[in-house]
Scaffold this active site. Structure first.
Site, PDB file in Angstrom:
ATOM      1  N   HIS A 117       0.626   0.752 -13.218  1.00 54.46           N
ATOM      2  CA  HIS A 117       1.301  -0.484 -13.611  1.00 54.46           C
ATOM      3  C   HIS A 117       2.805  -0.219 -13.711  1.00 54.46           C
ATOM      4  O   HIS A 117       3.216   0.802 -14.277  1.00 54.46           O
ATOM      5  CB  HIS A 117       0.749  -0.971 -14.953  1.00 54.46           C
ATOM      6  CG  HIS A 117       1.315  -2.291 -15.365  1.00 54.46           C
ATOM      7  ND1 HIS A 117       0.912  -3.478 -14.797  1.00 54.46           N
ATOM      8  CD2 HIS A 117       2.289  -2.596 -16.261  1.00 54.46           C
ATOM      9  CE1 HIS A 117       1.611  -4.471 -15.338  1.00 54.46           C
ATOM     10  NE2 HIS A 117       2.445  -3.965 -16.222  1.00 54.46           N
ATOM     11  N   GLY A 131       0.792  -1.232   0.000  1.00 53.28           N
ATOM     12  CA  GLY A 131       0.000   0.000   0.000  1.00 53.28           C
ATOM     13  C   GLY A 131       0.825   1.283   0.000  1.00 53.28           C
ATOM     14  O   GLY A 131       0.348   2.323   0.466  1.00 53.28           O
ATOM     15  N   MET A 186      -4.275  -6.915  -6.989  1.00 58.37           N
ATOM     16  CA  MET A 186      -3.857  -8.052  -7.806  1.00 58.37           C
ATOM     17  C   MET A 186      -5.004  -8.954  -8.268  1.00 58.37           C
ATOM     18  O   MET A 186      -4.773 -10.102  -8.635  1.00 58.37           O
ATOM     19  CB  MET A 186      -2.801  -8.863  -7.060  1.00 58.37           C
ATOM     20  CG  MET A 186      -1.517  -8.075  -6.846  1.00 58.37           C
ATOM     21  SD  MET A 186      -0.928  -7.299  -8.379  1.00 58.37           S
ATOM     22  CE  MET A 186       0.726  -6.846  -7.925  1.00 58.37           C
TER      23      MET A 186
HETATM   24  C1  GAR Z   1       3.344  -1.342  -7.504  1.00 60.25           C
HETATM   25  O1  GAR Z   1       4.610  -1.417  -8.082  1.00 60.25           O
HETATM   26  C2  GAR Z   1       2.278  -1.383  -8.576  1.00 60.25           C
HETATM   27  O2  GAR Z   1       2.618  -0.717  -9.742  1.00 60.25           O
HETATM   28  C3  GAR Z   1       2.174  -2.863  -8.804  1.00 60.25           C
HETATM   29  O3  GAR Z   1       2.262  -3.436  -7.532  1.00 60.25           O
HETATM   30  C4  GAR Z   1       3.034  -2.602  -6.681  1.00 60.25           C
HETATM   31  C5  GAR Z   1       2.233  -2.293  -5.441  1.00 60.25           C
HETATM   32  O4  GAR Z   1       3.003  -1.602  -4.496  1.00 60.25           O
HETATM   33  N1  GAR Z   1       0.959  -3.192  -9.478  1.00 60.25           N
HETATM   34  C6  GAR Z   1       0.843  -4.176 -10.333  1.00 60.25           C
HETATM   35  O5  GAR Z   1       1.762  -4.929 -10.617  1.00 60.25           O
HETATM   36  C7  GAR Z   1      -0.527  -4.336 -10.943  1.00 60.25           C
HETATM   37  N2  GAR Z   1      -0.504  -5.262 -12.009  1.00 60.25           N
HETATM   38  P1  GAR Z   1       2.305  -0.878  -3.274  1.00 60.25           P
HETATM   39  O6  GAR Z   1       1.357  -1.896  -2.625  1.00 60.25           O
HETATM   40  O7  GAR Z   1       3.452  -0.535  -2.346  1.00 60.25           O
HETATM   41  O8  GAR Z   1       1.576   0.323  -3.771  1.00 60.25           O
END
Ligand code: GAR
Length: 193
Positions: free
Chosen positions: A114, A20, A95
């Protein structure tokens, strides 16, 4: 985006599955004077998501839906979003893939971040694939969500250079720093601010 900002900020839900950190930066942004949005709801498919702690810290409502039965969870979620008068959704490390039906209900009002330069490297394990292909650059993208995975209209992108000894961990970290800046910039752009 056709939304009635008027005086009030656009009520926004942020969907997360893990740490998050993007949620945290969106909350910080929402508290700034210039922000067109307020974060009023945190949604997760994962009851253990660390990011859910921001609910308590910032006094924001949270809802966890397990998505084991996607249709049931989504129908429930639609009711929750309506009840909370949510007008916009920001996916931030969420996800689960939302159904066509759900996306249709919030057409043009769902954003996603993304960790790649879309349309390249849609889907999972982006950093690993980018390194394997010996790319010189990667980055992150904020885009509108449509019914095809990571394929909606691009709002903003930020490029980062891949260094010689880059690992998927160092690349992920470097891109995440940019993600935190890009998401709020993209929201400003969506509202023509
Ligand atoms: C981030 O890097 C986001 O771009 C990626 O997951 C991570 C979440 O980090 N999202 C994806 O891969 C979606 N397909 P966070 O929970 O610290 O924000």
């Amino acid at each position: 985006m056709v939304l009635s900002t008027g005086y009030n900020r656009v009520r926004t839900a942020v969907f997360i599955s893990g740490t998050g950190s993007n949620l945290k930066s969106l909350i910080k942004f929402s508290k700034s004077k210039k922000s067109p949005i307020s974060v009023d709801l945190i949604v997760s498919n994962n009851s253990k998501a660390i990011g859910l702690n921001y609910s308590k810290k910032f006094k924001i409502k949270k809802k966890v839906l397990n998505f084991k039965n996607k249709k049931l969870s989504e129908n429930n979620l639609i009711l929750i979003l309506k009840k909370n008068k949510i007008e916009m959704i920001c996916l931030a490390g969420f996800m689960k893939i939302l159904s066509k039906n759900f996306i249709k209900k919030f057409k043009g009002k769902i954003l996603n971040i993304h960790p790649s330069l879309l349309p390249k490297y849609k889907g999972l394990n982006t950093h690993m694939r980018v390194l394997k292909n010996k790319e010189k650059y990667s980055g992150c993208t904020v885009h509108f969500v449509n019914s095809r995975l990571d394929s909606g209209k691009i709002i903003l992108q930020k490029k980062v250079k891949i260094l010689k000894n880059e690992t998927k961990v160092s690349l992920a970290k470097k891109i995440l720093v940019q993600e935190h800046k890009l998401y709020s910039k993209a929201i400003m752009k969506v509202f023509n601010l």
